[in-house]
Scaffold this motif. Structure first.
Motif, PDB file in Angstrom:
ATOM      1  N   GLY A 165     -12.230 -98.650-182.496  1.00  0.00           N
ATOM      2  CA  GLY A 165     -11.474 -98.455-181.436  1.00  0.00           C
ATOM      3  C   GLY A 165     -11.584 -99.277-180.247  1.00  0.00           C
ATOM      4  O   GLY A 165     -10.619-100.074-179.380  1.00  0.00           O
ATOM      5  N   ALA A 166     -13.253 -98.744-179.432  1.00  0.00           N
ATOM      6  CA  ALA A 166     -13.467 -99.316-178.241  1.00  0.00           C
ATOM      7  C   ALA A 166     -13.067-101.058-178.671  1.00  0.00           C
ATOM      8  O   ALA A 166     -12.743-101.674-177.682  1.00  0.00           O
ATOM      9  CB  ALA A 166     -14.708 -99.037-177.621  1.00  0.00           C
ATOM     10  N   PHE A 167     -13.581-101.626-179.615  1.00  0.00           N
ATOM     11  CA  PHE A 167     -13.692-102.819-179.581  1.00  0.00           C
ATOM     12  C   PHE A 167     -12.456-104.096-180.172  1.00  0.00           C
ATOM     13  O   PHE A 167     -12.025-105.494-179.935  1.00  0.00           O
ATOM     14  CB  PHE A 167     -14.926-103.349-180.069  1.00  0.00           C
ATOM     15  N   THR A 168     -11.818-103.052-180.793  1.00  0.00           N
ATOM     16  CA  THR A 168     -10.349-103.156-180.989  1.00  0.00           C
ATOM     17  C   THR A 168      -9.319-103.308-179.776  1.00  0.00           C
ATOM     18  O   THR A 168      -8.454-104.025-179.318  1.00  0.00           O
ATOM     19  CB  THR A 168      -9.806-102.586-182.426  1.00  0.00           C
ATOM     20  N   HIS A 193      -6.262 -95.933-196.292  1.00  0.00           N
ATOM     21  CA  HIS A 193      -7.606 -95.673-196.694  1.00  0.00           C
ATOM     22  C   HIS A 193      -7.061 -94.145-196.166  1.00  0.00           C
ATOM     23  O   HIS A 193      -7.214 -93.131-197.378  1.00  0.00           O
ATOM     24  CB  HIS A 193      -8.496 -95.747-195.344  1.00  0.00           C
ATOM     25  N   SER A 194      -5.548 -93.760-195.577  1.00  0.00           N
ATOM     26  CA  SER A 194      -5.421 -92.489-195.625  1.00  0.00           C
ATOM     27  C   SER A 194      -4.837 -91.955-196.530  1.00  0.00           C
ATOM     28  O   SER A 194      -5.444 -91.027-197.344  1.00  0.00           O
ATOM     29  CB  SER A 194      -4.699 -92.299-194.428  1.00  0.00           C
ATOM     30  N   LEU A 195      -4.493 -92.404-197.017  1.00  0.00           N
ATOM     31  CA  LEU A 195      -3.269 -92.702-198.235  1.00  0.00           C
ATOM     32  C   LEU A 195      -3.650 -92.797-199.536  1.00  0.00           C
ATOM     33  O   LEU A 195      -3.681 -91.389-200.187  1.00  0.00           O
ATOM     34  CB  LEU A 195      -1.865 -93.521-198.513  1.00  0.00           C
ATOM     35  N   ASN A 196      -4.932 -93.523-199.468  1.00  0.00           N
ATOM     36  CA  ASN A 196      -5.577 -93.941-200.540  1.00  0.00           C
ATOM     37  C   ASN A 196      -6.262 -92.091-200.701  1.00  0.00           C
ATOM     38  O   ASN A 196      -6.828 -91.851-201.873  1.00  0.00           O
ATOM     39  CB  ASN A 196      -6.349 -95.212-201.036  1.00  0.00           C
ATOM     40  N   ALA A 197      -6.956 -91.576-199.475  1.00  0.00           N
ATOM     41  CA  ALA A 197      -8.014 -91.205-199.365  1.00  0.00           C
ATOM     42  C   ALA A 197      -7.229 -89.596-199.537  1.00  0.00           C
ATOM     43  O   ALA A 197      -7.944 -88.225-199.309  1.00  0.00           O
ATOM     44  CB  ALA A 197      -9.088 -91.155-198.926  1.00  0.00           C
ATOM     45  N   ARG A 198      -6.222 -89.698-199.169  1.00  0.00           N
ATOM     46  CA  ARG A 198      -6.063 -88.658-198.482  1.00  0.00           C
ATOM     47  C   ARG A 198      -6.210 -87.795-197.293  1.00  0.00           C
ATOM     48  O   ARG A 198      -6.563 -86.590-197.947  1.00  0.00           O
ATOM     49  CB  ARG A 198      -5.698 -87.201-200.057  1.00  0.00           C
ATOM     50  N   ARG A 199      -6.949 -88.310-196.263  1.00  0.00           N
ATOM     51  CA  ARG A 199      -7.491 -87.416-195.442  1.00  0.00           C
ATOM     52  C   ARG A 199      -7.271 -88.813-194.574  1.00  0.00           C
ATOM     53  O   ARG A 199      -6.938 -89.907-194.660  1.00  0.00           O
ATOM     54  CB  ARG A 199      -8.654 -87.510-195.647  1.00  0.00           C
ATOM     55  N   TRP A 200      -7.185 -87.998-193.337  1.00  0.00           N
ATOM     56  CA  TRP A 200      -6.774 -88.808-191.914  1.00  0.00           C
ATOM     57  C   TRP A 200      -8.002 -88.203-190.789  1.00  0.00           C
ATOM     58  O   TRP A 200      -6.897 -89.049-189.894  1.00  0.00           O
ATOM     59  CB  TRP A 200      -5.504 -88.219-190.992  1.00  0.00           C
ATOM     60  N   GLN A 201      -8.538 -87.657-190.911  1.00  0.00           N
ATOM     61  CA  GLN A 201      -9.411 -87.755-190.090  1.00  0.00           C
ATOM     62  C   GLN A 201     -10.256 -89.234-189.417  1.00  0.00           C
ATOM     63  O   GLN A 201     -10.341 -89.209-187.708  1.00  0.00           O
ATOM     64  CB  GLN A 201     -10.438 -87.275-190.645  1.00  0.00           C
ATOM     65  N   GLU A 202     -10.658 -90.681-190.645  1.00  0.00           N
ATOM     66  CA  GLU A 202     -10.793 -91.825-189.726  1.00  0.00           C
ATOM     67  C   GLU A 202      -9.532 -92.158-189.052  1.00  0.00           C
ATOM     68  O   GLU A 202     -10.030 -92.972-188.413  1.00  0.00           O
ATOM     69  CB  GLU A 202     -10.944 -92.197-190.753  1.00  0.00           C
ATOM     70  N   LEU A 203      -8.267 -91.827-189.644  1.00  0.00           N
ATOM     71  CA  LEU A 203      -7.115 -92.550-188.276  1.00  0.00           C
ATOM     72  C   LEU A 203      -6.973 -91.974-187.531  1.00  0.00           C
ATOM     73  O   LEU A 203      -7.137 -92.296-185.646  1.00  0.00           O
ATOM     74  CB  LEU A 203      -6.439 -92.156-189.000  1.00  0.00           C
ATOM     75  N   ALA A 204      -7.558 -90.657-187.011  1.00  0.00           N
ATOM     76  CA  ALA A 204      -7.033 -90.205-185.872  1.00  0.00           C
ATOM     77  C   ALA A 204      -8.367 -90.342-185.021  1.00  0.00           C
ATOM     78  O   ALA A 204      -8.303 -90.670-183.725  1.00  0.00           O
ATOM     79  CB  ALA A 204      -7.425 -88.195-186.286  1.00  0.00           C
ATOM     80  N   GLY A 205      -9.171 -90.630-185.142  1.00  0.00           N
ATOM     81  CA  GLY A 205     -10.703 -90.650-184.917  1.00  0.00           C
ATOM     82  C   GLY A 205     -10.620 -92.373-184.162  1.00  0.00           C
ATOM     83  O   GLY A 205     -10.945 -92.426-182.708  1.00  0.00           O
ATOM     84  N   PHE A 206      -9.921 -92.997-185.321  1.00  0.00           N
ATOM     85  CA  PHE A 206     -10.509 -94.444-184.995  1.00  0.00           C
ATOM     86  C   PHE A 206      -8.824 -94.592-183.463  1.00  0.00           C
ATOM     87  O   PHE A 206      -9.728 -94.875-182.633  1.00  0.00           O
ATOM     88  CB  PHE A 206      -9.720 -95.296-185.310  1.00  0.00           C
ATOM     89  N   MET A 207      -7.744 -93.426-183.677  1.00  0.00           N
ATOM     90  CA  MET A 207      -6.744 -93.640-182.285  1.00  0.00           C
ATOM     91  C   MET A 207      -7.126 -93.240-181.068  1.00  0.00           C
ATOM     92  O   MET A 207      -7.161 -93.969-180.002  1.00  0.00           O
ATOM     93  CB  MET A 207      -5.192 -93.076-183.076  1.00  0.00           C
ATOM     94  N   GLY A 208      -7.790 -91.877-181.326  1.00  0.00           N
ATOM     95  CA  GLY A 208      -8.459 -91.455-180.162  1.00  0.00           C
ATOM     96  C   GLY A 208      -9.559 -91.895-179.308  1.00  0.00           C
ATOM     97  O   GLY A 208      -9.027 -91.911-178.006  1.00  0.00           O
ATOM     98  N   SER A 209     -10.349 -93.382-180.039  1.00  0.00           N
ATOM     99  CA  SER A 209     -11.062 -93.466-179.548  1.00  0.00           C
ATOM    100  C   SER A 209     -10.465 -94.976-178.751  1.00  0.00           C
ATOM    101  O   SER A 209     -10.693 -95.759-177.684  1.00  0.00           O
ATOM    102  CB  SER A 209     -12.572 -94.697-180.548  1.00  0.00           C
ATOM    103  N   TYR A 210      -9.601 -95.447-179.315  1.00  0.00           N
ATOM    104  CA  TYR A 210      -8.762 -96.557-178.713  1.00  0.00           C
ATOM    105  C   TYR A 210      -8.515 -96.586-177.708  1.00  0.00           C
ATOM    106  O   TYR A 210      -8.580 -96.879-176.793  1.00  0.00           O
ATOM    107  CB  TYR A 210      -7.931 -97.284-179.925  1.00  0.00           C
ATOM    108  N   LEU A 211      -7.142 -95.453-177.965  1.00  0.00           N
ATOM    109  CA  LEU A 211      -6.863 -95.024-176.538  1.00  0.00           C
ATOM    110  C   LEU A 211      -7.606 -94.155-175.434  1.00  0.00           C
ATOM    111  O   LEU A 211      -7.472 -94.308-174.085  1.00  0.00           O
ATOM    112  CB  LEU A 211      -5.724 -93.644-176.839  1.00  0.00           C
ATOM    113  N   LEU A 212      -8.848 -93.207-175.599  1.00  0.00           N
ATOM    114  CA  LEU A 212      -9.766 -93.262-174.354  1.00  0.00           C
ATOM    115  C   LEU A 212     -10.377 -94.705-174.095  1.00  0.00           C
ATOM    116  O   LEU A 212     -10.117 -94.516-172.621  1.00  0.00           O
ATOM    117  CB  LEU A 212     -10.957 -92.023-174.920  1.00  0.00           C
ATOM    118  N   VAL A 213     -10.751 -95.263-174.208  1.00  0.00           N
ATOM    119  CA  VAL A 213     -11.258 -96.248-173.416  1.00  0.00           C
ATOM    120  C   VAL A 213     -10.009 -97.269-172.525  1.00  0.00           C
ATOM    121  O   VAL A 213     -10.095 -97.985-172.308  1.00  0.00           O
ATOM    122  CB  VAL A 213     -11.925 -98.033-174.800  1.00  0.00           C
ATOM    123  N   ALA A 214      -9.356 -97.675-173.287  1.00  0.00           N
ATOM    124  CA  ALA A 214      -8.115 -97.618-173.176  1.00  0.00           C
ATOM    125  C   ALA A 214      -7.361 -97.013-171.969  1.00  0.00           C
ATOM    126  O   ALA A 214      -7.323 -97.780-170.865  1.00  0.00           O
ATOM    127  CB  ALA A 214      -6.810 -97.823-174.250  1.00  0.00           C
TER     128      ALA A 214
END
Length: 539
Positions: A165-168, A193-214
């Motif tokens: 998230g930070a480098f993106t 990944h979220s649809l295939n694995a039926r889990r959203w934690q990675e998407l939430a973690g990425f977006m949280g990191s992106y917004l925090l660094v922003a």
């Protein structure tokens, strides 16, 4: 069956030698002054001096691009050659990130090594000066490397997602178009990944990191006119996004992009017949999404960042990696074996010979200078590919005649003799002898003179980092500079007159200088063709 020539360990060693070895080549070279490198120097210098973006100077981008060059200015001094050293570091980081992405895609060692060879020859080796259109992609590659690590398991999963998230975000805070496309590609990968694995934690973690660094970057800048300077399509900025331009460039040009798209579709035909199996083939789907996403990004990036014209060539290595992987999976070819690898590597070297042959050609031309056909009255007029055009540009100075300045800021960088002599005359002016107390306005590409003269730069929320009207500064700043020139605020003004460029330095300021200041000198600007001039004005 004999052991393959390219074991995973041997391939890794060769890949790292390629990435690091070719990145280090510019350390042993000298360079002509590069067009627009003044902007890289100026931002790195201001940051290294402790100036705060948007508070002390404004710019229509984020300042992510200048972080690494500023660090290298701190380490090696504010010389132009320090920018080359910064790009060496970025090229190594980008190459290792690309290699790691392919490793996460489970690309076979032979294909991976060939793809790394394509990457360094097509993209990193030709980028020996830093530029934001390159750095935005380097940050994206680092973000993707961390992202694919974060989609796996293990103790580094969540730290990797944070850095993804930070480098993106740093990619976006380097250049809005490339960085925005980097975010969309990351979200597409995370969405699958979220649809295939039926889990959203990675998407939430990425977006949280992106917004925090922003927030860490943007909130402190909000009080200094960030919304005015940062271009998100609002006045006084203009958007470069045009659907018609995208269709024109894609359908009339973009031959390599369309070729890769076509080959990938053909190679994927067996899997496209079984969409459910393809969807559940996680490794292939992620690789396909990555490759198609990179090609799509390159198709859009070439329109929004249209100069220089090869900004988007990062896509070749991704496409080749996917295509070779598919070919090897559908055939008995194994590029880990010595003979197939040598043949394939020779083909790649021939394909990208333009990247390195021009340096070999310089050596060959010294050993065997080309014969020139002298004009002999009454004899045959000898015409060949070297002289069939008549150059009527009387201002042109071939780079073979360029020379070096004695100022350390220009170490290992050569310029037209007129430019070097003009710099020497500037440094001898009584206005320059004032040093820190001199009031100087530098409207030229020779920004290293800021440090050479040693004057105190103007700072403030309305001081642009560079002076391209409509891009780096706007009418509000133009009015302020006009007033200062009319009141003869500056001791010395350096203005670059480039008549073929649209207000690259505002033409209106030149008219004011003609009326209110005295022009004492004029010499070539350090660019090709040499049809721009630096004009020196004093009170």
């Amino acid at each position: 069956m004999s052991n393959p020539f390219l074991t995973p360990r041997r391939a890794m060693v060769l890949e790292c030698l390629l990435i690091v070895g070719l990145a280090l080549v510019p350390l042993f070279a000298t360079f002509p002054y590069r067009v627009n490198i003044f902007l890289s120097w100026e931002g790195a210098y201001r940051l290294s001096e402790g100036q705060v973006p948007y508070k002390d100077f404004g710019l229509p981008l984020g300042y992510g691009y200048w972080l690494v060059p500023a660090m290298f200015f701190k380490l090696f001094g504010p010389q132009l050659i320090s920018l080359v050293k910064a790009q060496i570091f970025l090229n190594i980081v980008g190459g290792l990130s690309f290699r790691y992405i392919l490793q996460q895609m489970r690309v076979a060692p032979g294909v991976r090594l060939l793809s790394v060879l394509v990457f360094v020859l097509s993209y990193s080796f030709v980028n020996f000066w830093p530029w934001y259109n390159n750095t935005v992609i380097i940050y994206q590659l680092v973000g993707l490397a961390f992202l694919f690590r974060g989609l796996g398991e293990g103790r580094w999963k969540w730290p990797a997602l944070f850095f993804a998230g930070a480098f993106t975000f740093l990619s976006f805070f380097t250049k809005q178009d490339g960085g925005g496309l980097a975010l969309l590609l990351a979200l597409a990968i995370l969405g699958y990944h979220s649809l295939n694995a039926r889990r959203w934690q990675e998407l939430a973690g990425f977006m949280g990191s992106y917004l925090l660094v922003a927030c860490l970057f943007i909130v402190p800048a909000a009080q200094y006119g960030f919304g005015y300077w940062f271009n998100h399509g609002q006045p006084p900025h203009s958007s470069r996004l045009s659907l018609m331009d995208i269709f024109d460039v894609l359908l009339i040009e973009s031959q390599w992009l369309k070729f890769y798209f076509a080959i990938i579709v053909i190679l994927m035909l067996p899997e496209l017949k079984k969409p459910r199996e393809l969807w559940n083939n996680r490794g292939l789907m992620l690789f396909l999404l990555l490759t198609i996403g990179i090609l799509t990004e390159a198709a859009l990036f070439q329109v929004t960042s249209y100069t220089p014209p090869d900004n988007n060539i990062f896509f070749h290595a991704f496409a080749i990696a996917f295509i070779l992987t598919r070919i090897c999976s559908l055939t008995a070819i194994r590029l880990e074996n010595l003979k197939p690898f040598i043949v394939a590597a020779a083909a790649v070297l021939l394909w990208w010979s333009a990247s390195y042959y021009k340096y070999i050609a310089r050596i060959l031309s010294h050993l065997n200078p080309p014969a020139t056909a002298a004009v002999v009255p009454g004899a045959e007029n000898v015409v060949n590919r070297h002289n069939f055009m008549v150059n009527l540009d009387t201002t042109d100075v071939p780079t073979s005649e360029w020379t070096f300045s004695s100022l350390p800021e220009f170490h290992k960088v050569y310029m037209p003799p007129s430019t070097v002599a003009g710099i020497d005359r500037i440094m001898a002016l009584p206005e320059v002898k004032k040093g820190k107390n001199a009031k100087v306005l530098n409207l030229t590409e020779l920004t290293p003179l800021d440090h050479a003269i040693g004057y105190t730069q103007e700072t403030g929320m309305d001081i642009p980092m560079w002076h391209h009207l409509g891009v780096g500064m706007f009418n509000r700043q133009l009015a302020a500079y006009t007033e200062k020139i009319r009141s003869k605020h500056y001791d010395l003004v350096l203005y670059e007159y480039a008549p073929t460029l649209n207000n690259f330095f505002p033409w209106a300021l030149r008219e004011e200088l003609k009326r209110n200041y005295r022009q004492i000198d004029s010499f070539h600007a350090p660019r090709r063709p040499t049809n721009a001039y630096i004009e020196v004005f004093v009170r």
